[in-house]
Design a protein around this motif. Structure first.
Motif, PDB file in Angstrom:
ATOM      1  N   TRP A  53       0.823  -1.223   0.000  1.00 15.28           N
ATOM      2  CA  TRP A  53       0.000   0.000   0.000  1.00 15.28           C
ATOM      3  C   TRP A  53       0.859   1.276   0.000  1.00 15.28           C
ATOM      4  CZ3 TRP A  53       0.023  -3.178   4.383  1.00 15.28           C
ATOM      5  CH2 TRP A  53       0.535  -2.625   5.540  1.00 15.28           C
ATOM      6  N   LEU A  96      12.412   8.645   9.715  1.00 17.43           N
ATOM      7  CA  LEU A  96      12.435   8.993  11.145  1.00 17.43           C
ATOM      8  C   LEU A  96      13.419   8.115  11.915  1.00 17.43           C
ATOM      9  CD1 LEU A  96       8.566   9.446  11.682  1.00 17.43           C
ATOM     10  CD2 LEU A  96      10.295  11.261  11.447  1.00 17.43           C
ATOM     11  N   GLY A 109       7.699   1.969  14.631  1.00 14.60           N
ATOM     12  CA  GLY A 109       9.001   1.413  14.293  1.00 14.60           C
ATOM     13  C   GLY A 109      10.150   2.332  14.692  1.00 14.60           C
TER      14      GLY A 109
HETATM   15  N1  EPU Z   1       6.437   7.049   8.873  1.00 17.35           N
HETATM   16  C1  EPU Z   1       7.231   7.990   8.298  1.00 17.35           C
HETATM   17  N2  EPU Z   1       8.584   7.857   8.447  1.00 17.35           N
HETATM   18  C2  EPU Z   1       9.153   6.848   9.146  1.00 17.35           C
HETATM   19  C3  EPU Z   1       8.302   5.893   9.750  1.00 17.35           C
HETATM   20  C4  EPU Z   1       6.946   6.020   9.593  1.00 17.35           C
HETATM   21  O1  EPU Z   1       6.769   8.920   7.645  1.00 17.35           O
HETATM   22  O2  EPU Z   1      10.385   6.804   9.260  1.00 17.35           O
HETATM   23  C5  EPU Z   1       4.964   7.174   8.733  1.00 17.35           C
HETATM   24  C6  EPU Z   1       4.330   5.993   8.010  1.00 17.35           C
HETATM   25  O3  EPU Z   1       4.370   6.138   6.613  1.00 17.35           O
HETATM   26  C7  EPU Z   1       2.923   6.005   8.571  1.00 17.35           C
HETATM   27  C8  EPU Z   1       3.125   6.457  10.011  1.00 17.35           C
HETATM   28  O4  EPU Z   1       4.393   7.127  10.031  1.00 17.35           O
HETATM   29  O5  EPU Z   1       2.135   6.936   7.912  1.00 17.35           O
HETATM   30  C9  EPU Z   1       3.112   5.367  11.053  1.00 17.35           C
HETATM   31  O6  EPU Z   1       4.001   4.330  10.687  1.00 17.35           O
HETATM   32  P1  EPU Z   1       4.754   3.445  11.767  1.00 17.35           P
HETATM   33  O7  EPU Z   1       6.206   3.739  11.686  1.00 17.35           O
HETATM   34  O8  EPU Z   1       4.088   3.626  13.089  1.00 17.35           O
HETATM   35  O9  EPU Z   1       4.512   1.992  11.231  1.00 17.35           O
HETATM   36  P2  EPU Z   1       5.480   0.749  11.326  1.00 17.35           P
HETATM   37  O10 EPU Z   1       6.266   0.795  12.564  1.00 17.35           O
HETATM   38  O11 EPU Z   1       6.206   0.604  10.034  1.00 17.35           O
HETATM   39  C10 EPU Z   1       3.816  -0.740  12.651  1.00 17.35           C
HETATM   40  C11 EPU Z   1       3.182  -2.104  12.467  1.00 17.35           C
HETATM   41  C12 EPU Z   1       2.160  -2.040  11.355  1.00 17.35           C
HETATM   42  C13 EPU Z   1       1.107  -0.987  11.717  1.00 17.35           C
HETATM   43  C14 EPU Z   1       1.792   0.362  11.982  1.00 17.35           C
HETATM   44  C15 EPU Z   1       0.831   1.442  12.447  1.00 17.35           C
HETATM   45  C16 EPU Z   1       5.017  -3.548  13.109  1.00 17.35           C
HETATM   46  C17 EPU Z   1       5.989  -4.588  12.723  1.00 17.35           C
HETATM   47  N3  EPU Z   1       4.235  -3.055  12.145  1.00 17.35           N
HETATM   48  O12 EPU Z   1       4.451  -0.437  11.416  1.00 17.35           O
HETATM   49  O13 EPU Z   1       1.541  -3.337  11.316  1.00 17.35           O
HETATM   50  O14 EPU Z   1       0.203  -0.847  10.661  1.00 17.35           O
HETATM   51  O15 EPU Z   1       2.806   0.212  12.997  1.00 17.35           O
HETATM   52  O16 EPU Z   1       0.213   1.058  13.630  1.00 17.35           O
HETATM   53  O17 EPU Z   1       4.906  -3.210  14.280  1.00 17.35           O
HETATM   54  C18 EPU Z   1       0.323  -5.113  10.394  1.00 17.35           C
HETATM   55  O18 EPU Z   1       0.500  -5.732  11.450  1.00 17.35           O
HETATM   56  O19 EPU Z   1      -0.471  -5.507   9.492  1.00 17.35           O
HETATM   57  C19 EPU Z   1       1.087  -3.883  10.168  1.00 17.35           C
HETATM   58  C20 EPU Z   1       1.245  -3.355   8.977  1.00 17.35           C
END
Ligand code: EPU
Length: 421
Positions: A118, A125, A164
């Motif tokens: 998606w 970050l 993350g």
């Molecule tokens: N974002 C940035 N820059 C970064 C990191 C994130 O712009 O460096 C943005 C992302 O694009 C998004 C928002 O910040 O719009 C939040 O992203 P986040 O970093 O919180 O997501 P993630 O850590 O990559 C985890 C879960 C996801 C879940 C998201 C949001 C894990 C392994 N994955 O991802 O889980 O959707 O948090 O809660 O913990 C799932 O389990 O199906 C899954 C995708």
């Protein structure tokens, strides 16, 4: 590639046990790299993503034993700090090894995760935070190379709350020299689980469960044991399974405080919810779901990981609703497939407009990600006739034997293994 064959229309009743949280485990496992010796993670779910992370840690030299949901990670033997593309491309959470490897060994080389089903999911970050802690960062042939003699505590302000990035910077800063402050830290329960593990390893972290974490770096950590929290998204998926089939399910181990937004929306949709200790009962018998708008948000808001499942429920609700995803603005690949089942949904930018229909009709559907697959299974449970959900390897990344758990509740669902569908 396996598929699920679902004969819809069965009301789901009974009790379901919730497994450990995928997204907690995927942070706890790399955290074990921070101390030399054997750490033990209890209640670890048996999921493909956990197997992928195990392979990655083995590649780094760690020894892994996994039996009866108990995962033992011995990091004393780690002798390699390179996370290759083959692992990272399968699972973006591989990037979690960046912080622990850098802070413990002064060096890490981790493949840059590519795109995702998606759209872009940047890690700017993570990298900006590591830079603030004093890391030198370069990008070479698709790899991020980070180096630092010893990281130095710093003030880090995340423009956006990121699970993350918070996890990575937490893991990097616990062994840094001096104090680090993370402002606008993610407050998801999986981060709290990670903080608790780091505390048990001897880290000094203040502000647990708040958006301002203060970390006083220490020279060394020791291995520790931790219980993984229950998977709130798996619990939420079973709540919707009850609601969409008009059933009555006791969800065992699904901590209600982690699910407040989902439970409250289900109540708004007309469901009866009872919280009994750590168990949650949902009674949806004879209840036509009401159309209720949802907008996703960071915790304690409505999780983006429940957006696709909610959309399935709203497809058969009594009127018109909207679902907005503010976290991942184009996470709607399930919509065209739900439409194949008869749903009436249109998407504009990050908003879906759902006109509830009286019934869905079975069809072959396919999905490109984990939660989208869950939404198609939910729709299949209520659709008339036969629904085939293709490519369930996406589901196996994040749900432990979903079809068996659903069958125990009375669903007519089978896995057809091993063919090219
Ligand atoms: N974002 C940035 N820059 C970064 C990191 C994130 O712009 O460096 C943005 C992302 O694009 C998004 C928002 O910040 O719009 C939040 O992203 P986040 O970093 O919180 O997501 P993630 O850590 O990559 C985890 C879960 C996801 C879940 C998201 C949001 C894990 C392994 N994955 O991802 O889980 O959707 O948090 O809660 O913990 C799932 O389990 O199906 C899954 C995708």
């Amino acid at each position: 590639m396996d598929k699920f064959v679902i004969h819809g229309g069965k009301e789901l009743n009974g009790t379901v046990e919730i497994s450990g949280a995928k997204n907690a485990t995927l942070a706890l496992m790399p955290a074990a790299l921070l101390a030399s010796g054997e750490s033990v993670l209890y209640n670890t779910p048996e999921l493909n993503d956990v197997f992928t992370m195990s392979k990655l840690l083995k590649q780094l030299g760690a020894e892994i034993q996994f039996e009866n949901q108990v995962l033992k990670i011995n990091s004393a033997t780690v002798n390699n700090q390179i996370a290759p593309y083959e692992h990272v491309k399968k699972m973006r959470a591989s990037v979690y090894v960046l912080g622990p490897l850098l802070t413990r060994y002064g060096f890490a080389k981790v493949s840059l995760p590519g795109g995702c089903a998606w759209g872009p999911r940047p890690i700017n970050l993570h990298l900006e935070g590591l830079k603030k802690l004093g890391a030198e960062i370069e990008l070479d042939e698709g790899y991020i190379i980070v180096k630092a003699k010893r990281l130095q505590g710093a003030k880090i302000n995340f423009d956006k709350s990121s699970v993350g990035a918070t996890g990575n910077i937490l893991m990097a800063s616990v062994l840094a020299k001096g104090t680090t402050v993370i402002n606008n830290a993610a407050m998801e329960p999986e981060i709290t689980n990670l903080v608790n593990f780091l505390l048990k390893m001897g880290a000094k972290i203040y502000g647990i469960n708040t958006s301002i974490l203060e970390i006083e770096g220490v020279d060394e950590l020791h291995p520790a044991e931790i219980e993984t929290i229950p998977d709130r998204i798996e619990a939420g998926t079973f709540l919707i399974a009850a609601a969409i089939t008009k059933g009555n399910i006791l969800i065992r181990g699904g901590i209600d405080a982690h699910l407040y937004a989902v439970l409250s929306k289900l109540e708004d949709a007309g469901m009866h919810i009872d919280v009994i200790g750590n168990d949650i009962r949902i009674d949806a018998q004879n209840i036509e779901p009401k159309s209720i708008d949802v907008s996703t948000g960071i915790f304690p808001g409505f999780p983006t990981d429940m957006q696709a499942q909610w959309l399935a429920l709203m497809s058969v609700a009594d009127s018109v609703s909207t679902v907005t995803d503010t976290i991942y603005t184009d996470r709607f690949s399930h919509v065209p497939e739900l439409i194949r089942l008869g749903a009436d949904i249109s998407v504009q930018e990050n908003n879906a407009l759902i006109k509830g229909v009286k019934k869905l009709k079975g069809a072959k559907v396919m999905s490109t990600d984990l939660r989208a697959s869950a939404s198609l299974v939910l729709a299949g449970l209520v659709a008339e006739g036969v629904t085939e959900v293709l490519r369930v390897y996406h589901l196996d990344r994040g749900y432990q034997r979903l079809e068996e758990k659903l069958r125990q509740l009375g669903a007519n669902i089978d896995r057809v293994a091993g063919q090219e569908f």
